[in-house]
Design a protein around this motif. Structure first.
Motif, PDB file in Angstrom:
ATOM      1  N   LEU A 188      -6.329   2.287  -5.059  1.00 33.10           N
ATOM      2  CA  LEU A 188      -7.065   1.912  -4.044  1.00 33.10           C
ATOM      3  C   LEU A 188      -8.451   2.235  -4.170  1.00 33.10           C
ATOM      4  O   LEU A 188      -9.072   3.476  -4.495  1.00 33.10           O
ATOM      5  N   ILE A 241       0.855  -1.104   0.039  1.00 32.25           N
ATOM      6  CA  ILE A 241      -0.048   0.169   0.047  1.00 32.25           C
ATOM      7  C   ILE A 241       0.854   1.253   0.082  1.00 32.25           C
ATOM      8  O   ILE A 241       0.743   2.197  -0.598  1.00 32.25           O
ATOM      9  N   LYS A 244      -7.705  -3.148   2.547  1.00 33.41           N
ATOM     10  CA  LYS A 244      -7.589  -2.301   1.199  1.00 33.41           C
ATOM     11  C   LYS A 244      -7.798  -2.900  -0.007  1.00 33.41           C
ATOM     12  O   LYS A 244      -7.292  -4.112   0.101  1.00 33.41           O
ATOM     13  N   ILE A 248      -7.084  -3.483  -3.773  1.00 34.26           N
ATOM     14  CA  ILE A 248      -6.148  -2.887  -4.782  1.00 34.26           C
ATOM     15  C   ILE A 248      -6.664  -3.267  -6.072  1.00 34.26           C
ATOM     16  O   ILE A 248      -7.169  -4.346  -6.552  1.00 34.26           O
TER      17      ILE A 248
END
Length: 225
Positions: free
Chosen positions: A145, A79, A190, A192
């Motif tokens: 993201l 990230i 998160k 991606i």
């Protein structure tokens, strides 16, 4: 589409790159067959490679173009790298990846080399390899993201969880189960999303093709660059 033989020019650059509006069938098959890919990110000239579960979506309500979806902990190095540098590279293949016996090779710890497989085992292995092992694809793209708490993030999490939930009956493993549990229960996850920009296709014979994925009609002359 003609195959470009592997040579210094093809390996060093992409002067023979062709523009296409859709991914070739063999790349789509590879993305649909494989369970993992290698994700390469980089920040401050320090590269980082991760083995990832992924989901390939040819399109979605949020993108008419193909994307690759992955999830990771918000505190991961991936990230941090993507936020500072969205350019990523992915390697995916469905090749049989075990090491075949090598004459005279001794394993770590001094163990003797494994016995050569029987002719029947070799035949089955070759049949399996012929059916599955075709190409590897190195995919260049731009990572982003999905906005936290958005409908897009929720949709992509659902797609990814459905595509990467395994049990013992379907050949799952602890890593995949852990990934599924994290995705299902973790709030600090998160999503991606990688928009595919270009693809380098390599086969086991050393043939290489470079392709750029473009919008319909963009930079195309009679369907080719």
């Amino acid at each position: 589409m003609d195959k470009i033989p592997l040579n210094y020019e093809a390996s060093e650059g992409d002067c023979n790159k062709q523009n296409v509006t859709t991914l070739p069938p063999e790349v789509i098959q590879c993305l649909e067959n494989a369970r993992f890919l290698h994700l390469a990110t980089c920040s401050d000239n320090v590269p980082h490679v991760s083995l990832m579960n992924y989901t390939y979506l040819p399109s979605s309500p949020y993108s008419p173009s193909p994307v690759i979806v992955m999830t990771t902990n918000a505190a991961s190095r991936k990230i941090t790298n993507i936020v500072s540098n969205p350019a990523v590279s992915l390697l995916v293949h469905d090749w049989v990846s075990h090491r075949p016996p090598t004459h005279g090779r001794r394993l770590s710890g001094g163990s003797p080399p494994p016995e050569a497989p029987s002719s029947l085992a070799s035949l089955l292995l070759n049949l399996n390899t012929a059916a599955v092992s075709s190409i590897s694809a190195t995919i260049g793209g731009a990572a982003r993201l999905a906005p936290a708490g958005s409908e897009e993030e929720r949709f992509l999490k659902e797609q990814h969880l459905e595509n990467n939930t395994y049990d013992e009956a379907t050949g799952g493993n602890a890593g995949q189960q852990q990934s599924s549990e994290l995705l299902a229960n973790g709030d600090d996850v998160k999503v991606i999303v990688v928009d595919i920009k270009d693809v380098r296709i390599s086969d086991y014979k050393g043939n290489v093709r470079d392709l750029a994925l473009v919008s319909e009609g963009a930079g195309m002359v009679n369907g080719a660059s």
